[in-house]
Design an enzyme around this catalytic site. Sequence first.
Site, PDB file in Angstrom:
ATOM      1  N   GLU A  10      14.741   3.254   4.626  1.00 46.95           N
ATOM      2  CA  GLU A  10      13.934   2.859   6.012  1.00 46.95           C
ATOM      3  C   GLU A  10      14.488   1.711   6.549  1.00 46.95           C
ATOM      4  O   GLU A  10      13.681   1.192   7.399  1.00 46.95           O
ATOM      5  CB  GLU A  10      12.585   3.127   5.727  1.00 46.95           C
ATOM      6  CG  GLU A  10      11.990   4.249   5.119  1.00 46.95           C
ATOM      7  CD  GLU A  10      10.329   4.357   5.212  1.00 46.95           C
ATOM      8  OE1 GLU A  10       9.899   4.064   6.076  1.00 46.95           O
ATOM      9  OE2 GLU A  10       9.992   4.569   3.866  1.00 46.95           O
ATOM     10  N   TYR A  13      -0.588  -0.231  -5.476  1.00 44.34           N
ATOM     11  CA  TYR A  13      -1.050  -1.737  -5.937  1.00 44.34           C
ATOM     12  C   TYR A  13       0.173  -2.595  -5.747  1.00 44.34           C
ATOM     13  O   TYR A  13       0.498  -3.321  -6.865  1.00 44.34           O
ATOM     14  CB  TYR A  13      -1.531  -1.621  -7.412  1.00 44.34           C
ATOM     15  CG  TYR A  13      -2.819  -1.023  -7.280  1.00 44.34           C
ATOM     16  CD1 TYR A  13      -4.075  -1.303  -7.102  1.00 44.34           C
ATOM     17  CD2 TYR A  13      -2.895   0.386  -7.763  1.00 44.34           C
ATOM     18  CE1 TYR A  13      -5.264  -0.536  -7.092  1.00 44.34           C
ATOM     19  CE2 TYR A  13      -4.124   0.996  -7.705  1.00 44.34           C
ATOM     20  CZ  TYR A  13      -5.280   0.484  -7.605  1.00 44.34           C
ATOM     21  OH  TYR A  13      -6.217   1.358  -7.548  1.00 44.34           O
ATOM     22  N   HIS A  33      -0.458  -4.692   0.935  1.00 39.84           N
ATOM     23  CA  HIS A  33       0.000  -4.381   2.215  1.00 39.84           C
ATOM     24  C   HIS A  33      -1.091  -4.263   3.157  1.00 39.84           C
ATOM     25  O   HIS A  33      -2.384  -4.059   2.655  1.00 39.84           O
ATOM     26  CB  HIS A  33       0.615  -2.935   2.165  1.00 39.84           C
ATOM     27  CG  HIS A  33      -0.080  -1.828   1.609  1.00 39.84           C
ATOM     28  ND1 HIS A  33      -0.017  -1.742   0.067  1.00 39.84           N
ATOM     29  CD2 HIS A  33      -0.942  -1.048   2.011  1.00 39.84           C
ATOM     30  CE1 HIS A  33      -0.952  -0.521   0.145  1.00 39.84           C
ATOM     31  NE2 HIS A  33      -1.590  -0.227   1.017  1.00 39.84           N
TER      32      HIS A  33
HETATM   33  P1  M7G Z   1      -2.552   2.841   0.598  1.00 48.05           P
HETATM   34  O1  M7G Z   1      -3.764   2.136   1.022  1.00 48.05           O
HETATM   35  O2  M7G Z   1      -2.090   2.383  -0.774  1.00 48.05           O
HETATM   36  O3  M7G Z   1      -2.667   4.265   0.184  1.00 48.05           O
HETATM   37  O4  M7G Z   1      -1.656   2.407   1.819  1.00 48.05           O
HETATM   38  P2  M7G Z   1      -3.437   5.452   1.340  1.00 48.05           P
HETATM   39  O5  M7G Z   1      -3.791   4.875   2.522  1.00 48.05           O
HETATM   40  O6  M7G Z   1      -1.942   6.413   1.283  1.00 48.05           O
HETATM   41  O7  M7G Z   1      -4.222   6.022   0.473  1.00 48.05           O
HETATM   42  C1  M7G Z   1      -0.166   2.786   1.487  1.00 48.05           C
HETATM   43  C2  M7G Z   1       0.503   3.161   2.742  1.00 48.05           C
HETATM   44  O8  M7G Z   1       1.739   3.187   2.785  1.00 48.05           O
HETATM   45  C3  M7G Z   1      -0.352   4.457   3.636  1.00 48.05           C
HETATM   46  O9  M7G Z   1      -0.840   4.213   4.844  1.00 48.05           O
HETATM   47  C4  M7G Z   1       0.961   5.398   3.512  1.00 48.05           C
HETATM   48  O10 M7G Z   1       1.136   6.438   4.430  1.00 48.05           O
HETATM   49  C5  M7G Z   1       2.063   4.557   3.400  1.00 48.05           C
HETATM   50  N1  M7G Z   1       3.258   5.068   2.964  1.00 48.05           N
HETATM   51  C6  M7G Z   1       3.345   5.680   1.634  1.00 48.05           C
HETATM   52  N2  M7G Z   1       4.583   5.863   1.355  1.00 48.05           N
HETATM   53  C7  M7G Z   1       5.153   6.512  -0.003  1.00 48.05           C
HETATM   54  C8  M7G Z   1       5.355   5.399   2.088  1.00 48.05           C
HETATM   55  C9  M7G Z   1       6.760   5.325   2.640  1.00 48.05           C
HETATM   56  O11 M7G Z   1       7.640   6.058   1.610  1.00 48.05           O
HETATM   57  N3  M7G Z   1       7.178   4.855   3.627  1.00 48.05           N
HETATM   58  C10 M7G Z   1       6.517   4.169   4.826  1.00 48.05           C
HETATM   59  N4  M7G Z   1       6.906   3.780   5.541  1.00 48.05           N
HETATM   60  N5  M7G Z   1       5.236   4.418   4.374  1.00 48.05           N
HETATM   61  C11 M7G Z   1       4.787   4.873   3.187  1.00 48.05           C
END
Ligand code: M7G
Length: 308
Positions: A158, A243, A246
Site C-alpha cells: 500500500e 493490537y 491506530h
Molecule cells: P481495529 O479497531 O483493530 O479493528 O481497526 P476493526 O475495526 O476491524 O474491528 C483496524 C482497522 O484497520 C480497521 O478499520 C480495518 O478496516 C483496517 N484494516 C485492516 N486491515 C487488515 C487493513 C489493511 O490491510 N489495509 C488497510 N489500509 N486497512 C486495514
Amino acid sequence: MVEHDCSDEHGKSGMASLEYILRNFQFERVLSHDTRTKLVYVLGRVEDKPAILSFERMAYDDKLCRELAARTRGLKDAVENNIYGWAEGTVSFEGAPDTHIKSIFPATELHVSKYSEQARLMVVETPALYENITLPYIQQLPAERIQWVRNILDGTSEADRVIYRQEKEFVILPDMKWDGSPESLYWVAIADREDILSLRSLTQEHLGLLKAIRAAACRLAQERYGMTQEQLRLFVHYQPSYYHFHVHITALSFVDAPGVFVGQAHLLDTVINNIEMYNDYYQRATLPFTIGERHPLYALFQDAQSGE
Ligand code: M7G
C-alpha cells in the site's frame, strides 16, 4: 485483509491476488448478511484453505445520479397508486463499479469467528481483568496477525496509498473499509511503534503522538475535501481487532460507520483529555466493551467469571 495485486496470480508479497482468489473460490456458506448495509461475508475454500470474501454494495457516485432514471431497466412488480409508484429494477452503468470486494486468504479461525453472525455482549474489564485475561490473550496472538501493519510501515504494501508519513511517528492511509467517497471518508492512522498495544497502554508519554495524528488528519481532510475538524470523527477502538496502536479517522457524515458505536469507539479528544488529567487514566480505568459471543476473549472472560 491484504490489498491484493489484481493483475496476476501472486502479488509482490507472494500472496494470492484477489483476482486469483475470486476465480478459484469454492463457496461453503454465508457467514453473515447485513441487508441494511448491503454487506455479505461468505466463507469458502481456495486451494483447500479457508478464504473469506465480502461484497458490499457501493453508494451511487454523485456524478451518475443525473442518469439514474435513464439507466433503469427491467421494472418488476411495479405498483402505482395515485401519485405514488414503486418497483424493483436494474440500474447499470457500464464500467462503473457497484460493489466493494474484500478478501482474506488464508483466513484464520479468528477471522471466521469475527465475520460470523453472532450476538454481541457487554464485558466489564477492570484493570485486574486486563492484566490477568486480556493482556495474556494479546501476548499469545501470532505475530503474523499484524503483518499487514508492518508491510504498510516498511513500505512493502500500500506504499502508493499512503497519504501522509511522519517519519518514526505514524502513517495515515485509506482504511480497507473506505469506498473512496468523501461522505463516507474512512482513513486510519497507524503508529510507527509496536509497544502501544491499545488504549490500555496510553500515558502522557504518548500525548505528542496523539495530538500530531489529530492535527495531521484534520489538515489532510481540509486540504483534500475542504472538511473542517467539526466534520470529522477520530476514535480508537477498545477492544481493537489488531493490537498495534491506530486511530480511526472518519467523516461525521458517515453516521453509521462500522465500529462507531458506544462500547467500542473512544473519541480521540476524550482520550487525550483523560490522559492530560491523569497520566495513568487508562491503566486505572474500568473499561466496558462489547464483544461478539464467538470471540475467544469472551470465552476467557466467561471462564474467569465461572471460576470466581
Ligand atoms: P481495529 O479497531 O483493530 O479493528 O481497526 P476493526 O475495526 O476491524 O474491528 C483496524 C482497522 O484497520 C480497521 O478499520 C480495518 O478496516 C483496517 N484494516 C485492516 N486491515 C487488515 C487493513 C489493511 O490491510 N489495509 C488497510 N489500509 N486497512 C486495514
